[in-house]
Design an enzyme around this catalytic site. Structure first.
Site, PDB file in Angstrom:
ATOM      1  N   THR A   1      -3.720  71.402  19.738  1.00  0.00           N
ATOM      2  CA  THR A   1      -4.548  71.758  18.045  1.00  0.00           C
ATOM      3  C   THR A   1      -5.915  72.648  18.496  1.00  0.00           C
ATOM      4  O   THR A   1      -6.908  73.453  17.205  1.00  0.00           O
ATOM      5  CB  THR A   1      -3.927  70.750  17.864  1.00  0.00           C
ATOM      6  OG1 THR A   1      -3.235  70.986  17.024  1.00  0.00           O
ATOM      7  CG2 THR A   1      -5.076  71.085  16.162  1.00  0.00           C
TER       8      THR A   1
ATOM      9  N   GLU B   1      13.496  38.033  29.677  1.00  0.00           N
ATOM     10  CA  GLU B   1      14.185  37.791  29.710  1.00  0.00           C
ATOM     11  C   GLU B   1      14.685  36.622  30.557  1.00  0.00           C
ATOM     12  O   GLU B   1      14.306  37.072  31.897  1.00  0.00           O
ATOM     13  CB  GLU B   1      14.648  38.282  28.822  1.00  0.00           C
ATOM     14  CG  GLU B   1      14.167  38.512  27.575  1.00  0.00           C
ATOM     15  CD  GLU B   1      14.668  39.444  26.496  1.00  0.00           C
ATOM     16  OE1 GLU B   1      15.941  39.487  26.822  1.00  0.00           O
ATOM     17  OE2 GLU B   1      14.366  39.411  25.416  1.00  0.00           O
TER      18      GLU B   1
ATOM     19  N   THR C   1      -2.450  67.124  21.183  1.00  0.00           N
ATOM     20  CA  THR C   1      -2.152  65.171  20.776  1.00  0.00           C
ATOM     21  C   THR C   1      -0.815  64.864  21.077  1.00  0.00           C
ATOM     22  O   THR C   1      -0.470  63.461  21.787  1.00  0.00           O
ATOM     23  CB  THR C   1      -2.321  64.968  19.628  1.00  0.00           C
ATOM     24  OG1 THR C   1      -1.900  65.702  18.327  1.00  0.00           O
ATOM     25  CG2 THR C   1      -3.911  65.261  19.272  1.00  0.00           C
ATOM     26  N   ASP C   2       0.740  66.157  21.261  1.00  0.00           N
ATOM     27  CA  ASP C   2       2.131  65.252  20.542  1.00  0.00           C
ATOM     28  C   ASP C   2       2.392  64.633  22.077  1.00  0.00           C
ATOM     29  O   ASP C   2       2.679  63.403  22.779  1.00  0.00           O
ATOM     30  CB  ASP C   2       3.096  66.190  20.409  1.00  0.00           C
ATOM     31  CG  ASP C   2       2.384  66.534  18.776  1.00  0.00           C
ATOM     32  OD1 ASP C   2       2.615  66.239  17.679  1.00  0.00           O
ATOM     33  OD2 ASP C   2       3.357  67.616  18.397  1.00  0.00           O
TER      34      ASP C   2
ATOM     35  N   TYR D   1      -0.662  75.978  11.638  1.00  0.00           N
ATOM     36  CA  TYR D   1      -1.311  76.641  11.973  1.00  0.00           C
ATOM     37  C   TYR D   1      -0.316  76.989  13.550  1.00  0.00           C
ATOM     38  O   TYR D   1       0.043  76.481  13.165  1.00  0.00           O
ATOM     39  CB  TYR D   1      -2.667  76.629  11.894  1.00  0.00           C
ATOM     40  CG  TYR D   1      -2.431  74.300  13.072  1.00  0.00           C
ATOM     41  CD1 TYR D   1      -2.570  74.071  14.285  1.00  0.00           C
ATOM     42  CD2 TYR D   1      -2.257  73.595  12.869  1.00  0.00           C
ATOM     43  CE1 TYR D   1      -2.410  72.968  15.159  1.00  0.00           C
ATOM     44  CE2 TYR D   1      -1.759  72.452  13.121  1.00  0.00           C
ATOM     45  CZ  TYR D   1      -1.766  72.092  14.826  1.00  0.00           C
ATOM     46  OH  TYR D   1      -1.984  71.235  14.688  1.00  0.00           O
TER      47      TYR D   1
ATOM     48  N   SER E   1       1.659  70.986  22.888  1.00  0.00           N
ATOM     49  CA  SER E   1       1.516  70.666  24.239  1.00  0.00           C
ATOM     50  C   SER E   1       3.628  69.710  23.840  1.00  0.00           C
ATOM     51  O   SER E   1       4.114  68.694  24.578  1.00  0.00           O
ATOM     52  CB  SER E   1       1.039  69.063  23.876  1.00  0.00           C
ATOM     53  OG  SER E   1       0.691  68.602  22.355  1.00  0.00           O
TER      54      SER E   1
END
Length: 331
Positions: free
Chosen positions: A14, A287, A93-94, A27, A60
């Site tokens: 972006t 655990e 950013t993805d 976009y 991305s």
């Protein structure tokens, strides 16, 4: 801050995207080349000597092993160059958290490596790309950034790669850090670190790379838990030679009993099985049954970064669950 020589490795996203309208919602990412981008940056008169290299120009969501290798090769070459003071990677950013963490684990820490992106394209009202980049220059030019591993800079905050995650689908304040939150605050004219560097060896020097980058990506699927989940989902995920599996479970990595039994059988056969969580934030601790079942607890890593670490471990010959657990426990 001195005029450091900083290499900018551009991958698109972006921050290099355009919509053709200042108010249009949709976009296209990766439309602006690095030469055009740096020409715009030059008008800001930042205290750095910037050199650009185009690795890719994509959204991305299309980032993957082939581009990771190209990016890693370029970054490694730059870090070995005495003339290079730091690196900025422009990135969508993805998948920024995955790329940042991969580089964090496979590059040395002696010089700053900074990922920057944007949540709004370059021609949108209130675009955040130029400010994020200017902040990235401030971080990449600071010697105190060494010894912190790869960092991600967004919305005036600095996040360690191990902590960073995209928590919101939109808005400039989309990133969070867990468990530490931001490790610094940055503007184009100031930078404050919230603690000392931690990626240091026994002599107090910045660490080298923790792992070699894989040439052939080990197959490690992520399996997402849901109510009523059948065991056939496990069988399908493990098909085609999966060497590891990350289970994004309920709560603290919980899973239906039949699914647990099927994954325990896979672990017994040599598949590394990591219990992560589909919950946005929180620790997945060991655990009592994990040792018996052969499971690995993801600790603070979400499913996406747990997968990256598991791939790196497998590619570097780690097949023992206890040894793998130590890597997930490591800060």
């Amino acid at each position: 801050m001195s005029d450091q020589h900083i290499l900018v490795l551009a991958t698109g996203g972006t921050i290099a995207g355009t919509a053709g309208s200042a108010t249009r919602r949709d976009y296209r990412p990766g439309q602006i080349g690095i030469a055009e981008f740096l020409a715009e940056i030059a008008t800001l008169d930042l205290p750095a000597k910037l050199e650009g290299r185009q690795i890719a120009n994509i959204g991305s969501e299309d980032m993957g092993p082939d581009l990771w290798r190209k990016l890693h090769e370029a970054a490694s070459e730059a870090l070995a160059d005495p003339a290079c003071g730091g690196i900025i990677v422009t990135h969508g950013t993805d998948t920024a958290e995955e790329t940042a963490f991969l580089l964090d684990q496979t590059l040395p820490c002696h010089k700053p490596v900074v990922l920057v992106g944007a949540m709004r394209p370059a021609d949108a009202v209130g675009s955040d790309g130029l400010r994020n980049f200017a902040n990235g220059v401030r971080v990449a030019g600071d010697e105190a950034a060494a010894g912190r591993g790869v960092v991600l800079v967004m919305s005036d905050r600095v996040f360690a790669a191990r902590d960073a995650r995209k928590a919101l689908t939109s808005g400039v304040d989309a990133f969070r850090g867990f468990p530490r939150g931001p490790i610094g605050h940055v503007t184009p004219t100031s930078l404050d670190w919230f603690g000392p560097a931690w990626r240091l060896d026994e002599n107090g020097h910045p660490e080298g790379a923790r792992y070699e980058l894989f040439t052939d990506s080990p197959r490690v699927p992520i399996l997402h838990a849901y109510a009523g989940m059948p065991t056939i989902d496990v069988d399908r995920a493990l098909g085609d030679g999966a060497q590891g599996l990350v289970f994004a479970g309920f709560g603290e990595g919980n899973m239906p009993g039949p699914v647990r039994d099927r994954l325990a059988a896979a672990a017994e056969s040599g598949v590394l099985v990591v219990r992560a969580s589909r919950v946005d934030e929180g620790l997945v601790d060991r655990e009592p049954d994990d040792a018996r079942l052969g499971f690995i607890a993801a600790r603070a890593l979400g499913p996406a970064k747990a997968r990256v670490l598991l791939q790196l471990l497998l590619a570097n010959g780690v097949t023992d669950p206890q040894e793998a657990q130590a890597a997930f426990d490591r800060r």
